[in-house]
Motif scaffolding. Structure first.
Motif, PDB file in Angstrom:
ATOM      1  N   PRO A   1      -6.053   6.540  -1.388  1.00 36.97           N
ATOM      2  CA  PRO A   1      -6.401   6.148  -2.754  1.00 36.97           C
ATOM      3  C   PRO A   1      -6.835   7.368  -3.592  1.00 36.97           C
ATOM      4  O   PRO A   1      -7.520   8.253  -3.093  1.00 36.97           O
ATOM      5  CB  PRO A   1      -7.579   5.185  -2.562  1.00 36.97           C
ATOM      6  N   VAL A   2      -6.402   7.382  -4.848  1.00 37.46           N
ATOM      7  CA  VAL A   2      -6.659   8.515  -5.739  1.00 37.46           C
ATOM      8  C   VAL A   2      -7.514   8.057  -6.914  1.00 37.46           C
ATOM      9  O   VAL A   2      -7.315   6.961  -7.434  1.00 37.46           O
ATOM     10  CB  VAL A   2      -5.328   9.088  -6.274  1.00 37.46           C
ATOM     11  N   ILE A   3      -8.475   8.880  -7.309  1.00 35.90           N
ATOM     12  CA  ILE A   3      -9.122   8.674  -8.606  1.00 35.90           C
ATOM     13  C   ILE A   3      -8.545   9.709  -9.549  1.00 35.90           C
ATOM     14  O   ILE A   3      -8.681  10.911  -9.344  1.00 35.90           O
ATOM     15  CB  ILE A   3     -10.657   8.789  -8.529  1.00 35.90           C
TER      16      ILE A   3
ATOM     17  N   VAL B   1       0.831  -1.208   0.000  1.00 33.32           N
ATOM     18  CA  VAL B   1       0.000   0.000   0.000  1.00 33.32           C
ATOM     19  C   VAL B   1       0.865   1.257   0.000  1.00 33.32           C
ATOM     20  O   VAL B   1       0.604   2.201  -0.745  1.00 33.32           O
ATOM     21  CB  VAL B   1      -0.943  -0.008   1.225  1.00 33.32           C
TER      22      VAL B   1
ATOM     23  N   ASP C   1     -10.879   9.020   2.664  1.00 29.97           N
ATOM     24  CA  ASP C   1     -11.136   7.769   1.940  1.00 29.97           C
ATOM     25  C   ASP C   1     -10.694   7.813   0.497  1.00 29.97           C
ATOM     26  O   ASP C   1     -10.316   6.790  -0.071  1.00 29.97           O
ATOM     27  CB  ASP C   1     -12.626   7.425   2.025  1.00 29.97           C
ATOM     28  N   VAL C   2     -10.770   8.989  -0.126  1.00 29.71           N
ATOM     29  CA  VAL C   2     -10.361   9.088  -1.529  1.00 29.71           C
ATOM     30  C   VAL C   2     -10.004  10.530  -1.835  1.00 29.71           C
ATOM     31  O   VAL C   2     -10.587  11.463  -1.275  1.00 29.71           O
ATOM     32  CB  VAL C   2     -11.473   8.550  -2.473  1.00 29.71           C
TER      33      VAL C   2
ATOM     34  N   PHE D   1     -18.483   7.159   0.497  1.00 29.40           N
ATOM     35  CA  PHE D   1     -17.092   6.847   0.852  1.00 29.40           C
ATOM     36  C   PHE D   1     -16.831   7.214   2.309  1.00 29.40           C
ATOM     37  O   PHE D   1     -16.171   6.486   3.034  1.00 29.40           O
ATOM     38  CB  PHE D   1     -16.120   7.682   0.000  1.00 29.40           C
ATOM     39  N   GLY D   2     -17.316   8.398   2.696  1.00 27.17           N
ATOM     40  CA  GLY D   2     -17.023   8.924   4.026  1.00 27.17           C
ATOM     41  C   GLY D   2     -16.458  10.328   3.901  1.00 27.17           C
ATOM     42  O   GLY D   2     -17.191  11.298   3.920  1.00 27.17           O
TER      43      GLY D   2
ATOM     44  N   ASP E   1     -20.117   1.136   9.228  1.00 28.13           N
ATOM     45  CA  ASP E   1     -19.672   1.205   7.845  1.00 28.13           C
ATOM     46  C   ASP E   1     -18.537   0.204   7.629  1.00 28.13           C
ATOM     47  O   ASP E   1     -17.364   0.569   7.590  1.00 28.13           O
ATOM     48  CB  ASP E   1     -19.216   2.632   7.531  1.00 28.13           C
TER      49      ASP E   1
ATOM     50  N   ARG F   1      -4.124   8.567   5.029  1.00 29.82           N
ATOM     51  CA  ARG F   1      -4.792   7.300   4.742  1.00 29.82           C
ATOM     52  C   ARG F   1      -5.513   6.793   5.988  1.00 29.82           C
ATOM     53  O   ARG F   1      -4.941   6.769   7.067  1.00 29.82           O
ATOM     54  CB  ARG F   1      -3.762   6.271   4.285  1.00 29.82           C
TER      55      ARG F   1
ATOM     56  N   THR G   1      -0.762   8.441  -0.258  1.00 37.19           N
ATOM     57  CA  THR G   1      -1.035   7.070   0.179  1.00 37.19           C
ATOM     58  C   THR G   1      -2.547   6.868   0.282  1.00 37.19           C
ATOM     59  O   THR G   1      -3.024   5.736   0.280  1.00 37.19           O
ATOM     60  CB  THR G   1      -0.384   6.770   1.548  1.00 37.19           C
TER      61      THR G   1
ATOM     62  N   LYS H   1     -12.494   0.966   0.299  1.00 36.35           N
ATOM     63  CA  LYS H   1     -13.783   1.420  -0.214  1.00 36.35           C
ATOM     64  C   LYS H   1     -13.781   1.671  -1.710  1.00 36.35           C
ATOM     65  O   LYS H   1     -14.844   1.779  -2.306  1.00 36.35           O
ATOM     66  CB  LYS H   1     -14.193   2.696   0.513  1.00 36.35           C
ATOM     67  N   LEU H   2     -12.597   1.779  -2.304  1.00 37.81           N
ATOM     68  CA  LEU H   2     -12.539   2.087  -3.725  1.00 37.81           C
ATOM     69  C   LEU H   2     -12.626   0.800  -4.545  1.00 37.81           C
ATOM     70  O   LEU H   2     -11.981  -0.184  -4.215  1.00 37.81           O
ATOM     71  CB  LEU H   2     -11.207   2.793  -4.024  1.00 37.81           C
TER      72      LEU H   2
END
Lengths: 436, 436
Positions: free
Chosen positions: B233-235, A227, B212-213, B130-131, A379, B208, B231, A409-410
């Motif tokens: 998560p990325v969209i 990660v 959440d994103v 997601f949060g 959650d 992280r 760290t 969650k992704l």
């Protein structure tokens, strides 16, 4: 170019790249043929792979015995050696797993949604493979066949990086699977082992643009490393600090049955319960039964002061340890259980929010409103009412196959089956539409 | 605990954490109330936010004029200043955008799939927020209201980090939106601006477990930074090197209309065409028309040797530059176009695989088999037949709202609407089931 691509692994037109990058590129190239392969081709490959595993049982077991001997020589605990060891029965089980995959529906090509836009454009969102998947895993060599099969069925080329302790076994299995894939007309490079040292793995984790997703399977340390060190997107799997909350309206006999099952049926797995919360109004009554039963099942309880005090009055339940903050946050994967008494369902929810790994958390209650409040407010990947946490599993959920259980969650959350191993694309069909 | 959590931002029980971590924690806490909020509450908040923007137009425009003055003083190009500037009309448009969101279906609570297992367990996969979502963006202050609205409607607390050049505008907008959210009974902390310098952003990217994103919106440099340094998560959104391939069976008039639309209708956006590929058998005929038309539309062509040679014979099409490797990989976002002649549809597909950013790629053809081959083999977020690339857009796709266009394969691909701003969880209802 894809963002982040050149900076990480050089221009796609470069010569003289490393062995790992070359291997990733071969996987990318092979992935095109696999993505276009029909279900019939992929299923034929899976059957060929199963047959080849059976035909080469002797070679595989011989290679494995080298790993086993080396592990014993290094003083590896016998339980770990057992997970590493292959015999003809285990090779056959690997083959049977591949045959089972052949029976599952192909996720590729599924139309997720589709409609016609006001301007006449026909829009479809269609499942497509990721492309190239990297799996970084520990110990059990059966993961090699399992992961290769799931990736192949979902149309993904796979890069398999097992632990060095299983290197000989994995190499033998990969060689057999590659050869078998070509019998169905697929390129051998749809399945590749990743050789080399830690630097090689680091390179794999940084091959953004060449590798589409990394899935680590193993302990918390491995997952943490992948990660934090990857620029390739990661699907996090596995850590489970699962809770069972016994509500004030719980059927206490049912609660005890579920608790014992969730804690003791297979304590080493991620969906085993690690923490018990009991509503104060039923704590005396429940703990009077639960503490002796847990003791009899060999479970060591790490309790809050109320639980410890209660334990003192129950002769069969002595040796209750005082829980630390760390205990509440822990995935024991052993016959240990943290336990606390809470004043309300809200206190239980707050405790779970603070300490849970958001894998699986359960409430035991007869109250519809308590069940509703718990399932809405907790959650986690799976929220369970009146059943064991042990059901969070691709097999139990009816997926037919599972690459792991996502605790992020992704993209995917909970057990990941074949559809979770795909992305989508939009296909838009027009007849000359332009934007005005 | 969640994997990677403690290592990155300290124990959840620590005191004395930084301002950014404190802000993330407040967002997390506020996210629980927002996740539980009904659609009615969220829509009331959106309407209150819209009304508050309109009521505070003067304050917002005054704050914005400080940013505009500072930008002019710093010698910022007037086109960038224009993107930064707000007037009452633009504030009203932001408000209207929030009202439009109130009219959309709430994605939270949607049952994605559900069935009863053989053992009687009722299984449902349900959409959940997601949060906490972090948005890191550049320039336009309207993104502040837009992103806050989309996150609120999808049940996510949002941390907004705009560019320092819009700091005063963003601060004013955030203050208005926070106050309005409380009028609907939501905590103000569901919407927060992220203050501080680059170190603060770095901390946000490393939070992280608390965030959440992260969604970066802006140029390639910004996206690259967020992708490599996070760290969390990325969209990934946005980079578009979109191709138009004119097949040997293309209707050439239709091809030219589409090419001109895709290149020139709005050249600065990610779904504009950046590269033209033409089948050799129609190259002479098509380029004879296309090169003068492109020149007349002000487009500079960067061609391969065949295109350059062809241009020399067409007086209206002079000044065709020789394309470099870099040109083929480029998102110009200007009136520039790379162009090459290919010998086959397979050569076109290979070129696209090598150079495309996998955003949107189109084929112009009357051939069913060519269309099928292209849509199956080109792996981009949108693959288009006989229409402009400019349609890849949440609004055009009928989503009603769009937070960005994902060019990655994990979680969401293509335009992202409200459902793409959610995760899912499994809710499992039993009556005492245990695993045997």
């Amino acid at each position: 170019m894809r963002t982040g691509e050149r900076a990480d692994w050089g221009s796609p037109y470069d010569e003289g790249v490393s062995e790992i990058i070359e291997l990733c590129r071969r996987a990318r190239e092979a992935s095109y043929a696999l993505a276009a392969a029909s279900r019939a081709t992929k299923d034929a490959a899976l059957h060929a792979m199963a047959a080849a595993l059976r035909d080469n049982t002797e070679t595989i077991v011989a290679a494995n015995s080298k790993d086993v001997a080396a592990a014993r020589e290094a003083g590896t605990p016998e339980s770990t050696v057992d997970r590493l060891a292959l015999d003809p029965g285990r090779v056959d089980a690997m083959a049977a797993g591949l045959e089972q995959l052949a029976g599952l529906v192909d996720p590729v090509g599924e139309v997720v949604r589709g409609y016609t836009l006001p301007n006449g454009l026909e829009l479809k969102q269609v499942r497509v493979p990721f492309g190239v998947v990297g799996i970084i895993y520990e110990a059990r060599p059966n993961v090699t066949a399992d992961a290769a099969g799931i990736c192949l069925k979902s149309g993904n080329a796979v890069l398999l990086r097992g632990s060095s302790s299983a290197a000989a076994s994995n190499e033998a299995i990969v060689a057999v699977l590659r050869e078998a894939a070509t019998q169905a007309g697929l390129p051998a490079d749809v399945i590749q082992g990743v050789p080399g040292d830690r630097a090689a793995v680091k390179e794999l984790m940084q091959a953004r643009g060449l590798v589409d997703v990394l899935i680590p399977r193993g302990g918390a340390g491995l997952i943490q490393t992948v990660v934090t060190e990857s620029t390739v997107p990661v699907i996090e799997t596995g850590v489970g600090n699962c809770h069972i909350y016994v509500d004030e309206d719980a059927d206490l006999d049912l609660a005890l049955t579920i608790l014992l099952n969730a804690k003791t049926q297979r304590p080493s797995v991620c969906n085993a319960a690690e923490s018990l919360l009991v509503h104060a109004s039923v704590a005396d009554q429940f703990l009077a039964k639960a503490l002796p039963a847990l003791a009899q099942a060999g479970v060591t309880v790490h309790g809050d002061p109320t639980v410890v005090a209660q334990g003192k009055d129950i002769p069969e339940a002595k040796d209750i340890l005082a829980a630390t903050e760390e205990d509440y946050g822990k995935e024991y994967t052993s016959l240990d259980l943290s336990a606390a008494v809470v004043d309300s369902i809200d206190a239980a929810i707050a405790h779970i929010r603070k300490y849970s790994s958001a894998h699986t958390d359960a409430i035991i209650t007869r109250s519809q409103s308590a069940a509703r409040r718990f399932t809405q407010s907790v959650d986690s990947a799976a929220v369970v009412v009146n059943a064991s946490t042990r059901f969070t599993d691709g097999g139990e959920f009816g997926f037919g196959a599972e690459i792991g259980i996502s605790t992020q969650k992704l993209h995917a959350r909970g057990p990941m089956g074949l559809p979770e191993m795909t992305s989508t694309k939009y296909v838009v069909i027009g007849e000359g539409q332009i934007r005005t």
